[in-house]
Design an enzyme around this catalytic site. Structure first.
Site: not given
Length: 286
Positions: A37, A42, A66, A182, A192
């Site tokens: 995603a 990224h 996770q 960012v 995401s």
């Protein structure tokens, strides 16, 4: 793109030989682990990776280890075709996108890496077992890809700390490189999970970065003043459910008190609607 461990190893070996044939001595492999995603955050990691080595490998794997039993594994966004296309636009063609069966052919891994005490704090307290699962898959990726460098975003600051500590504790020959958060133009940290926010929830979510701004403005008055400034902003937004707001020592990830002077990382996590968001800011406390 490949979903095969054998194939990605072969393709990396081919890339090394091709680089050496072009006169590049000891070409460096840089790994960017992701769960897909992909967004501009990224891609910033990818651009940084290209500065750090000659061969960039991006992994895309939604790691089931996770996710807890009540978390959003099935709902986690999966946009593999679009991700691969965006990576190709950034001239990255070594994409490893394995299936859970490829990574865990015998089911959930019996042998796991433990995150230790820090793994039970903050994100680890809210998401039990999350960091053990994260470190286990990162360790597997390091063994599969054999990178010289691995690149992680600083938005998941606790994750970055734990990966660096694992590499140090286990003498893994990988340089771990962190890349600054960012943000969108409105200040929201790219994630995401932002795709799950409604228009109104997104406006509410801006309080996270606003709280960090307030803390940074008050950093010269000490840790308690920075936390109080952040809380004063958060208290004005009743539509979010704050999980934690804490200041930690970046070297130990232990909470700091008002006697602390120097760098401190202010961590925040909150649920906005049904979406859980995290953010952080490095303060210079004096």
């Amino acid at each position: 793109m490949t979903d095969s461990i054998t194939n990605i190893r072969a393709r990396i070996a081919d890339a090394r030989r091709e680089a050496e044939a072009r006169g590049i001595s000891s070409p460096r492999v840089v790994l960017v682990p992701t769960m897909g995603a992909l967004h501009d955050g990224h891609l910033r990691l990818v651009d940084e990776a290209k500065k750090l080595g000659e061969i960039v490998v991006v992994s895309i794997f939604v790691n089931p280890l996770q996710f807890g039993p009540h978390e959003d594994l099935s709902a986690y966004p999966r946009t593999l075709d679009a991700d691969v296309a965006r990576l190709a636009e950034h001239d990255v063609h070594l994409v490893f996108a394995p299936t859970p069966a490829e990574m865990y052919p015998d089911g959930d891994a019996s042998t796991r890496v433990t995150a230790g005490e820090v793994g039970f704090t903050f994100e680890g307290r809210t998401r039990p077992g999350h960091f053990d699962g994260m470190l286990t898959v990162v360790s597997k990726l390091f063994h599969i890809v054999s990178p010289d460098v691995a690149v992680f975003g600083e938005k998941d600051r606790q994750q970055l700390f734990l990966v660096k500590r694992m590499v140090k504790d286990l003498n893994v020959p990988v340089e771990v490189h962190g890349v600054a958060i960012v943000r969108a133009d409105d200040g929201l940290a790219l994630s995401s999970r932002n795709a799950f926010l409604s228009e109104g929830e997104r406006r509410s979510a801006l309080v996270l970065s606003a709280a960090l701004d307030a803390a940074e403005f008050s950093q010269s008055s000490g840790v308690d003043a920075a936390l109080a400034a952040a809380h004063s902003v958060l208290d004005g937004e009743t539509s979010i459910d704050l999980d934690y707001l804490a200041a930690v020592d970046p070297e130990t990830f232990s909470p700091v008190d008002d006697t602390h002077v120097g760098q401190a990382v202010l961590l925040i996590a909150a649920r906005v609607g049904t979406t859980r968001l995290i953010d952080n800011r490095t303060l210079a406390v004096s």
